[in-house]
Scaffold this motif. Structure first.
Motif, short mmCIF file in Angstrom:
data_model
loop_
_atom_site.label_atom_id
_atom_site.label_comp_id
_atom_site.label_asym_id
_atom_site.label_seq_id
_atom_site.Cartn_x
_atom_site.Cartn_y
_atom_site.Cartn_z
N VAL A 1 4.93 -3.22 -8.39
CA VAL A 1 5.51 -4.55 -8.46
C VAL A 1 4.26 -5.53 -8.55
CG1 VAL A 1 6.43 -6.36 -7.03
CG2 VAL A 1 6.97 -3.95 -6.69
N LEU B 1 13.19 -9.10 -5.40
CA LEU B 1 12.05 -9.98 -5.96
C LEU B 1 12.62 -11.35 -6.68
CD1 LEU B 1 10.57 -6.67 -7.83
CD2 LEU B 1 9.22 -8.11 -5.89
N ASP C 1 8.20 -12.19 -11.29
CA ASP C 1 7.99 -11.02 -10.68
C ASP C 1 8.35 -9.77 -11.44
OD1 ASP C 1 7.11 -12.45 -8.31
OD2 ASP C 1 8.79 -11.90 -7.23
N LEU D 1 3.25 -9.49 -8.42
CA LEU D 1 3.73 -10.70 -7.96
C LEU D 1 2.66 -11.74 -8.49
CD1 LEU D 1 4.17 -8.73 -4.97
CD2 LEU D 1 6.12 -10.16 -5.44
#
Ligand code: GH3
Ligand code: MG
Ligand code: MG
Length: 390
Positions: free
Chosen positions: A294, A277, A282, A296
Motif C-alpha cells: 500500500v 483506502l 492511495d 499512502l
C-alpha cells in the motif's frame, strides 16, 4: 459512430481548413487590384471584402468556441450540431466565391476579373472538396456551391468560350466527387483502425498493470507509482508511507480448504483493503502471492499506523464462507513512513516496511508494526519486544 470519432473528424476538418480561412481575403485584394475592379467597382469590391472578412472571422470564432464547448459537453447531439454549423459556414464561403464567379460571368463590365475568379473557383472546388471529403455533406454540396452559380450565369448570358468553361466545370465536378469518395473511405477506415488500436493499446496497458486474480494493480505498476510519488515528495518535502501486508498462515488455509478457496480469500482480502483506502492518492497492489503493498502519500507515521490497523481489522472482518462455515483470516502489516530526502530511496522504504512485517510475524502475527529507526542495531529480539509492547 461513437461521439469521440465524430468529434475527432470535426477537429480534423477544422484543422485542415484553418490555413485556408484567411487566404481568401488577400486573394480577393490581389484580384481587385490587378484587374482594376477595386477602382472601377468600388462598392462591389468593398462589399465583398466585408463579406469575406465576416466569413473568415465567423469561422475563426466558431472554431475556438467549438473547441471550448466540446470540452464541457461532447455529446453526440452537440457534435452533430457543431458539424452542421461548421459545414454550413464552409459551404457559405464556397457559395460566396460561386456567386462572385457568377457575377463576373454574367456582367460584361466585370469581365476583367472573370479568369482569375474562375481559376480561384476551380482550385477551391478541387482542393476544398478533397480536403473536407471526409464530411459527406461537403463532398456533395461544396462543388455545387462553388461551380453551379457560374455555370448557370454562363448559360444565361453566354459569351465566347463560356460553353467550354461550363463543360470543363462539369467534368471537374464529376472528378472531385469521385476522387473524394476514396478520400472519405480512407479517412474513416484509418480513423476506425486507429481507434481500435488505441483501445487495444489501452487494454494491453491495463492488463500489464493489473493483477489478474484480484483486478487491483500489480507489483510493476506499484513500483512505478512509488518511484513517481517519491520524486514528487522530494520536491514537496512531504512524508510518504508504505505498507506491506501479508495474510497470516495462508498455507494452512490452502491446505485446509484447497487452492480455490485460497484464491477467494486473496480476492476478499484485496476487496477489504481497497475499501479501507482513500480513493484519491492511495494505491493498493498485489505484491506477491498473498502479500499486498500500500502506498499512502503524505501520511506521517502515526496516521499510517492507524490506517494499517484499520486495514488489519477489515481483513479480519472479511467474510468468506464455505458450505456455511466461515474461513477465518488475519493479516500482519509492516509500516514505514519516511521523508523522501536526498538519501532516501523507494526500495529502502519498502525494505523497511518488509522488516517491520517480519517483526510483526515474529511477534505473533495479526498486528501492525512500524519500522523503528531507533531499533536498528538493537537486534531482532529487542525489536520484537517493542512490537509486543505496542
Ligand atoms: P505467514 O503467516 O508467515 O505469512 O505464513 P504463510 O503460510 O502465509 O506464508 P508462506 O509464505 O509459508 O505461504 C504462502 C502460501 O501462499 C504459499 C503459496 O502456496 C500460497 N500462495 C501464493 N500465491 C497464491 C495464490 O495465488 N493462490 C493461492 N491459493 N495460494 C497462493
Ligand atoms: Mg503469509
Ligand atoms: Mg507471504
Amino acid at each position: 459512430m461513437p461521439a469521440s470519432l465524430r468529434w475527432q473528424a470535426l477537429v480534423d476538418a477544422m484543422q485542415r481548413t484553418r490555413g485556408g480561412t484567411f487566404v481568401h481575403l488577400p486573394l480577393f485584394f490581389l484580384i481587385g487590384w490587378l484587374t482594376g475592379i477595386a477602382e472601377s467597382h468600388r462598392a462591389f469590391f468593398i462589399g465583398n471584402v466585408v463579406v469575406l472578412t465576416v466569413t473568415a472571422l465567423t469561422r475563426l470564432v466558431f472554431t475556438q468556441y467549438a473547441h471550448g464547448a466540446a470540452r464541457s459537453d461532447a455529446s453526440l447531439d452537440r457534435i452533430r450540431r457543431f458539424t452542421w454549423v461548421f459545414t454550413g459556414l464552409y459551404l457559405l464561403s464556397g457559395a460566396h466565391w460561386g456567386a462572385l464567379a457568377a457575377a463576373v460571368s454574367y456582367w460584361p463590365s466585370l469581365e476583367n476579373a472573370r479568369i482569375p475568379i474562375w481559376l480561384v473557383c476551380t482550385g477551391m472546388a478541387a482542393a476544398g472538396t478533397i480536403i473536407l471529403g471526409l464530411l459527406q455533406a461537403v463532398r456533395i454540396a461544396y462543388p455545387a456551391a462553388v461551380l453551379l452559380p457560374s455555370m448557370c450565369a454562363s448559360l444565361l448570358n453566354p459569351s465566347e468560350g463560356s460553353l467550354f468553361a461550363v463543360a470543363a466545370a462539369a467534368m471537374l465536378w464529376i472528378y472531385v466527387f469521385d476522387a473524394s469518395r476514396g478520400i472519405r473511405r480512407d479517412y474513416w477506415t484509418a480513423a476506425v483502425a486507429t481507434r481500435e488500436l488505441e483501445q487495444r493499446a489501452a487494454e494491453l496497458e491495463r492488463l500489464s498493470t493489473t493483477d489478474a486474480l484480484t483486478q487491483i494493480c500489480n507489483r510493476r505498476y506499484f513500483d512505478e507509482r512509488l518511484a513517481d510519488e517519491w520524486s514528487h515528495s522530494i520536491e514537496t518535502g512531504q512524508r510518504i508511507a508504505v505498507m506491506v501486508i501479508d495474510i497470516d498462515h495462508f498455507k494452512s488455509i490452502n491446505d485446509e480448504y484447497g487452492h480455490e478457496v485460497g484464491d477467494r480469500c486473496i480476492v476478499a482480502a484485496a476487496k477489504a483493503l481497497r475499501m479501507g483506502l482513500r480513493p484519491q492518492g492511495d494505491l493498493l497492489a498485489r505484491y506477491g502471492g498473498e502479500e499486498f503493498a500500500v502506498l499512502l502519500p503524505g501520511l506521517p507515521e502515526d496516521a499510517a499506523i492507524a490506517a494499517g490497523e484499520s486495514l488489519r481489522l477489515r481483513v479480519a472482518d472479511a467474510l468468506i464462507e464455505i458450505s456455511g462455515r466461515r474461513v477465518a483470516m488475519t493479516c500482519s502489516v509492516g509500516v514505514c513512513s519516511m521523508t523522501a530526502g536526498r538519501n532516501g530511496r523507494p526500495d529502502i522504504a519498502m525494505r523497511r516496511a518488509d522488516q517491520a512485517l517480519y517483526i510483526a510475524k515474529r511477534a505473533g502475527r495479526n498486528r501492525v508494526v512500524a519500522f523503528d529507526e531507533s531499533a536498528v542495531g538493537e537486534g531482532i529480539t529487542e525489536s520484537i519486544r517493542k512490537a509486543l509492547y505496542r
